[in-house]
Design a protein around this motif. Structure first.
Motif: not given
Length: 145
Positions: A127-136
């Motif tokens: 996750t990034n700083e905004e808690q969005k998933s960036v890799i899964e």
């Protein structure tokens, strides 16, 4: 040939447990980006040129996904299962771009163990700083024998 006897082998499949995990926090700096670009000769302006990236939908330079992949595979090689392991297959989705100077949080977790075939599936989530998933995704690894 360089031989370092002080490096221990990582865990074998039967020494791992489902749920074993590692948390990483990484910040992508210019130094790492420039090293990557120099080593690969990748000259995509989206990765380094701020004026070019400003004209795109991203508005600022992004981190090449292969660099992110390198952070993950390095953690697998160093920690879970560790030295002597070999990645067999990768299935990763890059859900959101990662921008320069952004901090990402990565979790790698043992999801499945096949002792007979000596394979381990490792779930990856970042996750990034905004808690969005960036890799899964999932990486299949063969621990050392």
């Amino acid at each position: 040939m360089l031989i370092r006897k002080s490096i221990k082998l990582g865990k074998k499949a039967d020494e791992l447990s489902i749920g074993d995990r590692l948390h990483l926090t990484e910040k992508i700096e210019d130094k790492e980006l420039l090293l990557y670009l120099g080593l690969t000769n990748d000259n995509n302006p989206l990765y380094i040129q701020h004026d070019y990236a400003a004209e795109t939908a991203y508005k600022k330079p992004i981190v090449p996904v292969i660099m992110l992949n390198g952070i993950i595979t390095s953690a697998i090689s160093k920690h879970i299962p560790g030295p002597g392991s070999r990645i067999i297959q990768q299935n990763l989705m890059y859900n959101e771009p990662v921008y320069h100077y952004e901090t990402i949080n990565i979790v790698i977790e043992v999801q499945h163990i096949n002792i007979l075939e000596n394979l381990v599936e490792i779930y990856v989530y970042a996750t990034n700083e905004e808690q969005k998933s960036v890799i899964e995704g999932v990486i299949t690894v063969m621990p050392h024998i």
